[in-house]
Design an enzyme around this catalytic site. Structure first.
Site, mmCIF file in Angstrom:
data_model
loop_
_atom_site.group_PDB
_atom_site.id
_atom_site.type_symbol
_atom_site.label_atom_id
_atom_site.label_comp_id
_atom_site.label_asym_id
_atom_site.label_seq_id
_atom_site.Cartn_x
_atom_site.Cartn_y
_atom_site.Cartn_z
ATOM 1 N N ASP A 50 40.597 37.321 29.840
ATOM 2 C CA ASP A 50 41.301 37.612 31.089
ATOM 3 C C ASP A 50 40.547 36.851 32.178
ATOM 4 O O ASP A 50 39.412 37.177 32.497
ATOM 5 C CB ASP A 50 41.264 39.132 31.338
ATOM 6 N N LYS B 282 44.918 35.760 42.534
ATOM 7 C CA LYS B 282 43.575 35.615 43.080
ATOM 8 C C LYS B 282 43.244 34.156 43.391
ATOM 9 O O LYS B 282 42.717 33.874 44.434
ATOM 10 C CB LYS B 282 42.525 36.204 42.142
ATOM 11 N N TRP C 243 39.166 46.782 34.381
ATOM 12 C CA TRP C 243 40.235 45.927 33.841
ATOM 13 C C TRP C 243 40.036 45.755 32.344
ATOM 14 O O TRP C 243 40.989 45.841 31.555
ATOM 15 C CB TRP C 243 40.274 44.573 34.546
#
Ligand SMILES: *Cc1c(COP(=O)(O)O)cnc(C)c1O
Length: 369
Positions: A170, A194, A99
């Protein structure tokens, strides 16, 4: 059969949030009309947007000088929007997983991008140390929880550690799992799917004074309207926060999920519960002779727990998968780049699920050693 959901995202959500969202789909705010069918300009919805933002502010202690935005496009769109809004000349990235790598790839479109350190050499199984952030970087980007590899930066870095460069994070997979000192960040973003709701809404917490500072860059300057955070921030300042139609069902469910976090006692309490759940599983991974953890101990995530069969037991992997499946364990297959198993213990994962997984690992050892 009872199903224990360890999916990495989308993942388990609080039952109460699901039930209340179903009710709202039929009848929102006693209007007799469902949430998907009302105008997003009705006062009831505008109030819900304001209440949801207030929940974010209360739970994380977000100061006045920050805006809380709910956008579309997922965290992946923010990989582009962050440099679009903040990268004047140079950005710095800590590459702790794919990511993070994908985020840095987008930054390269906008300007010089320095990777201060990477743990790619060991399949991102640790958080690198001993790096230096260039003092002239416009911002320093980190991924606080590396969902695929089960590593986490579970603290808020001090400005002195990063050469006083603005911190951008992030936090897709650990937001609301612990208290965060928001003041230490210029910007925090993530996909909701999430810890804070279903997929389809993205949160951005941004300090207002850092926006609109792109002067030197040629590429994408001025910014397209939807990419410019100021478009959405200006709307929020008027307490509306809707430049265009927001993903209403997703935001509603996020509202219900955050209400549940608040009722449980907020992020401090959430953190205590999460640490307890996580310790329970890591203790078993470390104790059980048939399994080993893949992440370096001091970098371990308390959200995602990665483990593989111990040397000598590699041929038992499929057998354990089948054994666990029979006992209701869902979503424990590891990401293909790590292999083995991954159990994600997000906020809404109950401790009973962790206890069931631990029991399952113990029984498997007893029967197969
Ligand atoms: C899941 C995830 C993403 C991707 O989110 P999308 O909303 O699917 O774009 C980005 N970063 C991290 C850390 C993630 O866990």
């Amino acid at each position: 059969m009872k199903a224990y959901n360890f999916n990495a995202g989308p993942c388990v959500l609080p039952k109460q949030a699901i039930e209340n969202t179903i009710k709202a789909l039929y009848d929102f705010d006693n209007t007799g009309i469902g949430i998907a069918e009302i105008s997003h300009r009705t006062p009831g919805w505008e109030k819900l947007m304001a209440d949801t933002r207030q929940l974010w502010r209360d739970l994380l202690g977000i100061p006045e000088e920050y805006e809380v935005l709910f956008l579309g496009g997922g965290a992946s769109t923010q990989f582009m929007a962050v440099p679009a809004n903040l990268l004047n000349k140079k950005a710095a990235y800590l590459q702790t997983g794919v990511w993070a790598k994908k985020a840095a790839k987008e930054a390269k479109l906008f300007g010089e991008t320095v990777i201060v350190a990477s743990s790619e050499d060991k399949t991102y199984s640790y958080i690198p140390k001993g790096w230096t952030v260039p003092a002239d970087a416009d911002y320093f980007h980190i991924t606080t929880n590396n969902t695929i590899y089960g590593t986490e930066i579970r603290r808020d870095m001090d400005a002195s550690e990063i050469n006083n460069v603005m911190l951008v994070a992030d936090m897709s997979s650990d937001i609301m799992s612990r208290p965060v000192d928001v003041k230490k960040y210029g910007l925090i973003y993530g996909g909701a799917q999430k810890n804070v709701g279903p997929a389809g809404v993205t949160f951005v917490i941004v300090r207002k004074d850092i926006l609109g500072k792109i002067t030197d860059r040629q590429y994408m300057n001025p910014l397209p309207t939807m990419v410019d955070y100021r478009t959405h921030a200006a709307e929020e300042a008027k307490n509306i926060s809707m430049f265009n139609t927001p993903p209403v069902i997703n935001i509603y469910m996020m509202y219900e999920t955050l209400k549940w976090v608040k009722e449980l006692g907020g992020v401090e309490e959430m953190n205590k519960i999460n640490v307890k759940k996580s310790n329970l599983l890591y203790e078993e991974i470390d104790r059980n002779s048939m399994f080993i953890g893949t992440a370096e101990k001091e970098s371990r995530s308390i959200m995602n727990h990665c483990f593989v069969m111990a040397p000598g037991y590699e041929d038992k992997q499929d057998a354990f998968m089948a054994f666990a499946k029979e006992r209701g364990m869902v979503g424990i297959k590891g990401h293909r780049s790590v292999g083995g198993f991954r159990a994600s213990l997000y906020n809404a994962c109950p401790i009973e699920a962790v206890e069931a997984l631990v029991q399952c690992m113990q029984d498997f050892e007893r029967q197969n050693k």
